[in-house]
Motif scaffolding. Structure first.
Motif, PDB file in Angstrom:
ATOM      1  N   LEU B  74       0.595  -1.045   0.013  1.00  0.00           N
ATOM      2  CA  LEU B  74      -0.303   0.112   0.169  1.00  0.00           C
ATOM      3  C   LEU B  74       0.554   1.346   0.033  1.00  0.00           C
ATOM      4  N   SER B  78       1.844   3.257  -3.826  1.00  0.00           N
ATOM      5  CA  SER B  78       1.293   4.183  -3.706  1.00  0.00           C
ATOM      6  C   SER B  78       2.616   5.937  -3.741  1.00  0.00           C
ATOM      7  N   LEU B 155      -1.882  -0.557  -7.706  1.00  0.00           N
ATOM      8  CA  LEU B 155      -1.798   0.621  -7.001  1.00  0.00           C
ATOM      9  C   LEU B 155      -0.788   1.170  -7.722  1.00  0.00           C
ATOM     10  N   SER B 159      -1.108   5.623  -9.027  1.00  0.00           N
ATOM     11  CA  SER B 159      -0.145   6.192  -9.064  1.00  0.00           C
ATOM     12  C   SER B 159       0.624   6.986  -9.824  1.00  0.00           C
ATOM     13  N   ILE B 176      -2.373  11.372  -1.984  1.00  0.00           N
ATOM     14  CA  ILE B 176      -1.471  10.289  -1.970  1.00  0.00           C
ATOM     15  C   ILE B 176      -2.278   9.988  -0.250  1.00  0.00           C
ATOM     16  N   THR B 180      -3.845   7.094   1.167  1.00  0.00           N
ATOM     17  CA  THR B 180      -3.861   6.001   1.984  1.00  0.00           C
ATOM     18  C   THR B 180      -3.999   5.653   3.621  1.00  0.00           C
TER      19      THR B 180
END
Ligand SMILES: Nc1ncnc2c1ncn2[C@@H]1O[C@H](COP(=O)(O)OP(=O)(O)OP(=O)(O)O)[C@@H](O)[C@H]1O
Ligand SMILES: [Mg+2]
Lengths: 272, 256
Positions: B74, B78, B155, B159, B176, B180
């Protein structure tokens, strides 16, 4: 038969402050093997025009073909035949000169061995042979500019777009670059479109000058023609001719304050 | 014609992949730094859970490690777009975009590099967890790694797409972060949502990561035929299809 032809090519940027008509309508025809100098004050739309012709920026008006490929319908075709050296370059400072040159060749789909050989050849041509294993970030400004130019020549493009290629080069390197451009044209029939703020460069290198102001072509002809037509004599200086055409000086960025970067930009949105 | 295009896509992707993989190999420090946070959780947070009733099957390591694996994906993926922002500013991106290189390869080469990096980091993390006391079926761990790879691909694609769309790092970073942090808290990465009050549990089901976490936890206790596994697979597959489609759209659209 034209290798580049544009009709009413235009680009308006949408900004939070309103639309900016960077290029209002460029009509341009370039014959194969010609070296064309694109001149114009800061903010005239030269870079924007080149970015459209290299498929980086979709036009908001008009149409153009490069080597028979339509900009919008066949961008891949345009990319295959053209090379572009951007005004502010584009090499990764953390990679070595060799690595960038070889990867560039591979991006143009050269087989690996050929890309390696081509990298060495270009390095020799542009005086970078001793710097191949140096990080691009550790080059001097002029050396980095020569690397940018080498990157644009990797695949021997039929059409070469150079955006202020000699800005930051010392007089010797600049003369070398002129020589290189002439040689590339003589050996491969390459068509070259270059922008410059150095009028001596335009005079010495270009077969034909296209002067752009506020997003339109305001004059087009051989340096001699333009001097005759706009300054009254074939022996006039290009500086006087340029001033007669655009009404404001073409000068390096810092000395262009009064009618320089802000002039055309500021007037663009109100007129649009 | 189609096969020629496909082989061009594959060789371009390999070229872009190796360019960025070399970059990663040069900055080994960064690669290790990425697993620092989950490693610290493992060392200093993991032992706190060993005797707590977590309301789920398996011991505390089987609950915590899947969460840490997904946390790794994650946070790492990201922020992948930062690299594109830098390349946009240095002109590298435009220089690549004037070449005939496949637009899709510019995305896939990067995304696959990211997936490879995260799988590598995830393996290190699992090895550390084994030392700390994790015991889990090998098949379950492999499935867990596959989920991390899938999450990373999704992700990272999103991104990169966002990085192409925004103009400054100042717009990118906060966006972001804002996405997140809630995703991490609401998906039950640290502690299972089975401990949550009803409203929080309901809310967390709206977050796609929740299903991935549950699936990896199921895999770590050997529940391969469970509903969690099914939902996790479906959500993971759907997420990656949507994300890669969005990434492709953005990367192939002219002027992006
Ligand atoms: N992305 C953009 N968004 C908004 N306006 C832009 C953008 N790019 C360029 N412009 C504006 O369009 C106009 C033309 O810019 P361009 O870079 O083409 O000029 P130029 O002729 O290359 O100038 P210079 O000689 O200074 O390089 C300028 O007024 C510039 O501010
Ligand atoms: Mg310019």
């Amino acid at each position: 038969m034209a290798i580049i032809s544009t009709v009413g090519l235009a680009r308006t940027f949408t900004t939070p402050q309103g639309p900016v008509a960077a290029v209002r309508g460029i009509d341009l025809t370039v014959r194969p093997g010609e070296i064309v100098g694109l001149l114009g004050p800061n903010g005239a739309g030269k870079t924007t025009t080149l970015r459209m012709l290299t498929t980086l920026l979709p036009p908001t008006g008009g149409a153009a073909t490069v080597a028979g490929c339509d900009l919008v319908r066949d961008p891949a075709g345009v990319r295959r035949v053209s090379g572009y050296v951007a005004q502010s370059g584009g090499v990764d400072p953390n990679l070595t000169v060799r690595e960038e040159l070889v990867t560039q060749g591979r991006l143009y789909r050269l087989p690996r061995a050929e890309a390696v050989a081509r990298a060495a050849e270009l390095a020799a041509d542009l005086g970078l042979a001793d710097l191949l294993d140096r990080k691009a970030g550790a080059l001097s400004g002029g050396q980095r500019r020569r690397l940018d130019i080498a990157m644009g020549l990797t695949h021997r493009p039929a059409v070469l777009f150079l955006d202020e290629p000699t800005t930051g080069l010392d007089p010797g390197s600049r003369a070398d670059l002129w020589e290189l451009v002439r040689r590339v044209r003589a050996e491969h029939g390459t068509t070259v479109v270059l922008t410059t703020h150095y009028l001596d460069e335009a005079d010495a290198l270009a077969d034909r000058l296209v002067i752009v102001d506020r997003g339109v072509v305001v004059a087009d002809g051989t340096p001699r023609d333009l001097k005759q037509r706009h300054a009254g004599s074939p022996d006039a200086t290009l500086q006087d001719t340029f001033l007669a055409i655009t009404g404001h000086g073409i000068a390096p960025d810092e000395s262009a304050e009064p009618g320089g970067p802000l002039g055309p930009t500021a007037s663009a949105p109100t007129a649009a | 014609m189609a096969t020629a295009a496909l082989s061009a896509l594959c060789s371009d992707t390999a070229l872009i992949f190796s360019r960025y993989a070399r970059q990663t190999l040069r900055s080994r420090f960064q690669m290790l730094f990425g697993i620092l946070m989950p490693l610290l959780y493992l060392l200093f947070f993991g032992p706190l859970l060993t005797d707590l009733p977590l309301g789920s099957k398996g011991d505390s390591w089987q609950v915590l490690v899947p969460g840490l694996l997904l946390q790794l994906g994650l946070f790492g993926a990201s922020f992948a777009g930062f690299a594109v922002l830098i390349e946009k500013q240095s002109g590298v991106l435009e220089r690549m975009r004037v070449t005939p290189v496949s637009r899709l390869a510019l995305l896939l080469g990067r995304v696959l590099r990211d997936a490879a990096v995260f799988v590598f980091q995830a393996v290190l993390l699992v090895l550390a967890a084994l030392v700390m006391g994790l015991r889990a079926p090998v098949g379950g761990v492999l499935i867990g790694l596959a989920f991390v790879a899938l999450l990373t691909v999704s992700l990272a694609s999103l991104s990169y797409a966002l990085a192409l769309k925004v103009n400054t790092p100042q717009e990118f970073g906060p966006t972001i972060n804002a996405l997140t942090m809630p995703a991490m808290l609401l998906s039950g990465l640290m502690l299972p949502m089975t401990l949550a009050p009803g409203w929080l549990d309901v809310l967390s089901h709206l977050i796609p990561f929740r299903y991935l976490v549950d699936a990896v936890r199921a895999a770590f206790v050997g529940d391969f035929a469970s509903a969690h596994m099914l939902y996790g697979t479906l959500v993971g597959a759907a997420l990656s299809v949507v994300a890669v489609t969005i990434g492709t759209r953005v990367f192939t659209s002219a002027g992006a």
